[in-house]
Scaffold this motif. Structure first.
Motif, PDB file in Angstrom:
ATOM      1  N   SER A  78       9.024 -23.520   0.134  1.00 43.62           N
ATOM      2  CA  SER A  78       8.540 -22.588   1.151  1.00 43.62           C
ATOM      3  C   SER A  78       8.299 -21.210   0.556  1.00 43.62           C
ATOM      4  O   SER A  78       7.401 -20.476   0.989  1.00 43.62           O
ATOM      5  N   LYS A  79       9.070 -20.841  -0.459  1.00 42.92           N
ATOM      6  CA  LYS A  79       8.879 -19.548  -1.123  1.00 42.92           C
ATOM      7  C   LYS A  79       7.530 -19.494  -1.831  1.00 42.92           C
ATOM      8  O   LYS A  79       6.838 -18.464  -1.786  1.00 42.92           O
ATOM      9  N   ASP A  80       7.132 -20.610  -2.465  1.00 46.04           N
ATOM     10  CA  ASP A  80       5.835 -20.644  -3.132  1.00 46.04           C
ATOM     11  C   ASP A  80       4.688 -20.747  -2.132  1.00 46.04           C
ATOM     12  O   ASP A  80       3.576 -20.280  -2.395  1.00 46.04           O
ATOM     13  N   ALA A  81       4.959 -21.362  -0.987  1.00 46.42           N
ATOM     14  CA  ALA A  81       3.900 -21.592  -0.001  1.00 46.42           C
ATOM     15  C   ALA A  81       3.272 -20.299   0.499  1.00 46.42           C
ATOM     16  O   ALA A  81       2.066 -20.237   0.743  1.00 46.42           O
ATOM     17  N   VAL A  82       4.085 -19.234   0.631  1.00 48.41           N
ATOM     18  CA  VAL A  82       3.534 -17.988   1.166  1.00 48.41           C
ATOM     19  C   VAL A  82       2.490 -17.391   0.226  1.00 48.41           C
ATOM     20  O   VAL A  82       1.636 -16.614   0.652  1.00 48.41           O
ATOM     21  N   LYS A  83       2.541 -17.768  -1.056  1.00 46.44           N
ATOM     22  CA  LYS A  83       1.584 -17.240  -2.029  1.00 46.44           C
ATOM     23  C   LYS A  83       0.336 -18.108  -2.145  1.00 46.44           C
ATOM     24  O   LYS A  83      -0.628 -17.708  -2.806  1.00 46.44           O
ATOM     25  N   CYS A  84       0.371 -19.282  -1.525  1.00 45.56           N
ATOM     26  CA  CYS A  84      -0.739 -20.233  -1.674  1.00 45.56           C
ATOM     27  C   CYS A  84      -1.513 -20.461  -0.372  1.00 45.56           C
ATOM     28  O   CYS A  84      -2.511 -21.179  -0.374  1.00 45.56           O
ATOM     29  N   SER A 123       0.547  -9.826   3.521  1.00 42.50           N
ATOM     30  CA  SER A 123       0.254 -10.919   2.601  1.00 42.50           C
ATOM     31  C   SER A 123       1.382 -11.023   1.591  1.00 42.50           C
ATOM     32  O   SER A 123       2.188 -10.102   1.421  1.00 42.50           O
ATOM     33  N   ALA A 124       1.434 -12.163   0.899  1.00 41.80           N
ATOM     34  CA  ALA A 124       2.449 -12.329  -0.133  1.00 41.80           C
ATOM     35  C   ALA A 124       2.253 -11.310  -1.253  1.00 41.80           C
ATOM     36  O   ALA A 124       3.220 -10.854  -1.868  1.00 41.80           O
ATOM     37  N   LYS A 125       1.005 -10.941  -1.521  1.00 39.80           N
ATOM     38  CA  LYS A 125       0.740  -9.949  -2.562  1.00 39.80           C
ATOM     39  C   LYS A 125       1.325  -8.594  -2.184  1.00 39.80           C
ATOM     40  O   LYS A 125       1.898  -7.894  -3.021  1.00 39.80           O
ATOM     41  N   GLU A 126       1.213  -8.223  -0.923  1.00 42.28           N
ATOM     42  CA  GLU A 126       1.735  -6.940  -0.468  1.00 42.28           C
ATOM     43  C   GLU A 126       3.255  -6.948  -0.373  1.00 42.28           C
ATOM     44  O   GLU A 126       3.919  -6.008  -0.808  1.00 42.28           O
ATOM     45  N   PRO A 157       0.815  -1.227   0.000  1.00 38.78           N
ATOM     46  CA  PRO A 157       0.000   0.000   0.000  1.00 38.78           C
ATOM     47  C   PRO A 157       0.842   1.266   0.000  1.00 38.78           C
ATOM     48  O   PRO A 157       0.350   2.345  -0.340  1.00 38.78           O
ATOM     49  N   ARG A 158       2.108   1.140   0.366  1.00 42.91           N
ATOM     50  CA  ARG A 158       3.021   2.297   0.404  1.00 42.91           C
ATOM     51  C   ARG A 158       4.451   1.761   0.412  1.00 42.91           C
ATOM     52  O   ARG A 158       4.690   0.606   0.746  1.00 42.91           O
ATOM     53  N   TYR A 159       5.386   2.617   0.085  1.00 44.85           N
ATOM     54  CA  TYR A 159       6.810   2.278   0.137  1.00 44.85           C
ATOM     55  C   TYR A 159       7.557   3.427   0.798  1.00 44.85           C
ATOM     56  O   TYR A 159       7.205   4.584   0.578  1.00 44.85           O
ATOM     57  N   PRO A 160       8.552   3.157   1.593  1.00 41.63           N
ATOM     58  CA  PRO A 160       9.018   1.855   2.055  1.00 41.63           C
ATOM     59  C   PRO A 160       7.934   1.107   2.834  1.00 41.63           C
ATOM     60  O   PRO A 160       7.110   1.745   3.520  1.00 41.63           O
ATOM     61  N   TYR A 161       7.967  -0.210   2.734  1.00 37.00           N
ATOM     62  CA  TYR A 161       6.973  -1.061   3.376  1.00 37.00           C
ATOM     63  C   TYR A 161       7.683  -2.045   4.304  1.00 37.00           C
ATOM     64  O   TYR A 161       8.585  -2.765   3.868  1.00 37.00           O
ATOM     65  N   VAL A 162       7.279  -2.051   5.563  1.00 35.84           N
ATOM     66  CA  VAL A 162       7.878  -2.955   6.548  1.00 35.84           C
ATOM     67  C   VAL A 162       6.981  -4.175   6.706  1.00 35.84           C
ATOM     68  O   VAL A 162       5.783  -4.042   6.994  1.00 35.84           O
TER      69      VAL A 162
END
Length: 339
Positions: free
Chosen positions: A297-303, A109-112, A98-103
């Motif tokens: 595990s990298k793909d898991a955060v998106k699923c 979410s993985a999308k954010e 929603p903004r940058y820099p983003y912590v």
């Protein structure tokens, strides 16, 4: 089975299969190398910014995945064990914050956040800040009280000053045909490795089968445990019986390494390959045959949001040869306290 881009597959085949047609682009490689060198000179001499903290850059000189994320996690764990507050800077490829820099936080979410930053945060709990402007991200982490910063995939981001550079090389792919873009997969000439502090070679064992022009350190990715994609419940490596057939889904830079690891665990993967950082949807998992579903595990955060209860992800550890850590600690001691 491949679901990746045909165009991307064509380039990878040319670079790593050493197809001759690509050499017609040699004049463009010359231009690329000239502008890359000029860019580096300008940024380093006149635009590079330091933020008052030691910055350790982890990156590579080639296009595609080399195993940087597991190495960053290992480095964060090592630094945290010394009592240091660690921050990780990431561009956040594919993120829509929603903004940058983003912590990154528990609610991210993985999308954010993007897949890699969220994976690093979940594995370590360290502060992770996302911004294409890495200097801005570094300043946010400094204000949060961090003692040392790691810059993920930051080797070519010369605007951010650095105290140490670590380059990661994928031994399975090496340097392809040895040329820079667009003729080959290199972002910078191979000679760039002479100027970094550490070269880490990601391979299947700690026995080296790749030779370089300078000293380097071997690393392998060791399976640690399974976890359920839906609720992160950890399960032992023998949870899936040896010989089991599985749907293996991978949207990473070098999926073949993941599939090979599954084979070493005694599994028989039905491979489903997607582009690196692919945004998965439920429709990607409409398989004809009913088999257990496994992923990285990298793909898991998106699923996680749409995962079935029994989908599994494999957690791996980066295991480095013993001589790496004393030499890394020695280099770190020379930086602290940072002036």
């Amino acid at each position: 089975m491949s679901h990746g881009s045909d165009r991307e597959a064509k380039w990878l085949a040319a670079w790593y299969g050493k197809k001759r047609w690509v050499y017609a682009l040699l004049p463009l490689e010359g231009l690329f190398r000239f502008f890359a060198a000029a860019r580096r000179l300008i940024l380093v001499r006149w635009q590079q910014k330091r933020v008052g903290l030691p910055v350790i850059v982890v990156g590579n000189i080639s296009v595609g995945g080399t195993g940087k994320t597991p190495l960053i996690i290992a480095l964060v764990n090592r630094l945290q064990a010394r009592g240091l507050k660690v921050g990780v800077i990431s561009r956040g490829y594919g993120s829509a914050a929603p903004r940058y820099p983003y912590v990154v936080s528990e609610s991210s979410s993985a999308k954010e956040a993007g897949d890699e930053p969220l994976s690093i945060w979940r594995a370590t709990g360290c502060a992770v800040c996302i911004d294409a402007d890495r200097v801005a991200a570094a300043r946010i982490l400094k204000s949060a009280g961090c003692d040392v910063l790691l810059s993920d995939d930051g080797l070519q981001h010369y605007r951010l000053g650095r105290a140490l550079e670590i380059a990661v090389v994928d031994a399975a792919r090496g340097f392809g045909n040895g040329h820079c873009l667009p003729v080959g997969p290199l972002r910078e000439p191979r000679s760039r490795l002479k100027k970094v502090d550490f070269v880490v070679v990601n391979q299947t064992s700690l026995e080296s089968d790749v030779t370089y022009e300078r000293g380097y350190y071997n690393m392998r990715l060791q399976p640690k445990h399974w976890f359920k994609v839906k609720d992160l419940t950890r399960l032992p490596l023998d949870y899936l019986a040896s010989g089991a057939h599985v749907h293996a889904v991978a949207g990473i830079g070098n999926p073949d390494r993941f599939f090979a690891t599954l084979g070493k665990l005694g599994l028989t993967p039905e491979c489903h390959i997607y582009r690196d950082h692919h945004i998965f949807t439920r429709e990607n998992f409409q398989f004809r045959q009913t088999l257990p579903v496994v992923m990285t595990s990298k793909d898991a955060v998106k699923c996680q949001s749409f995962a079935e209860p029994e989908w599994l992800a494999l957690e791996v550890d980066a295991v480095l040869e013993k001589r790496f850590w004393p030499e890394f600690e020695h280099a770190l001691d020379a930086l602290l306290p940072y002036e």
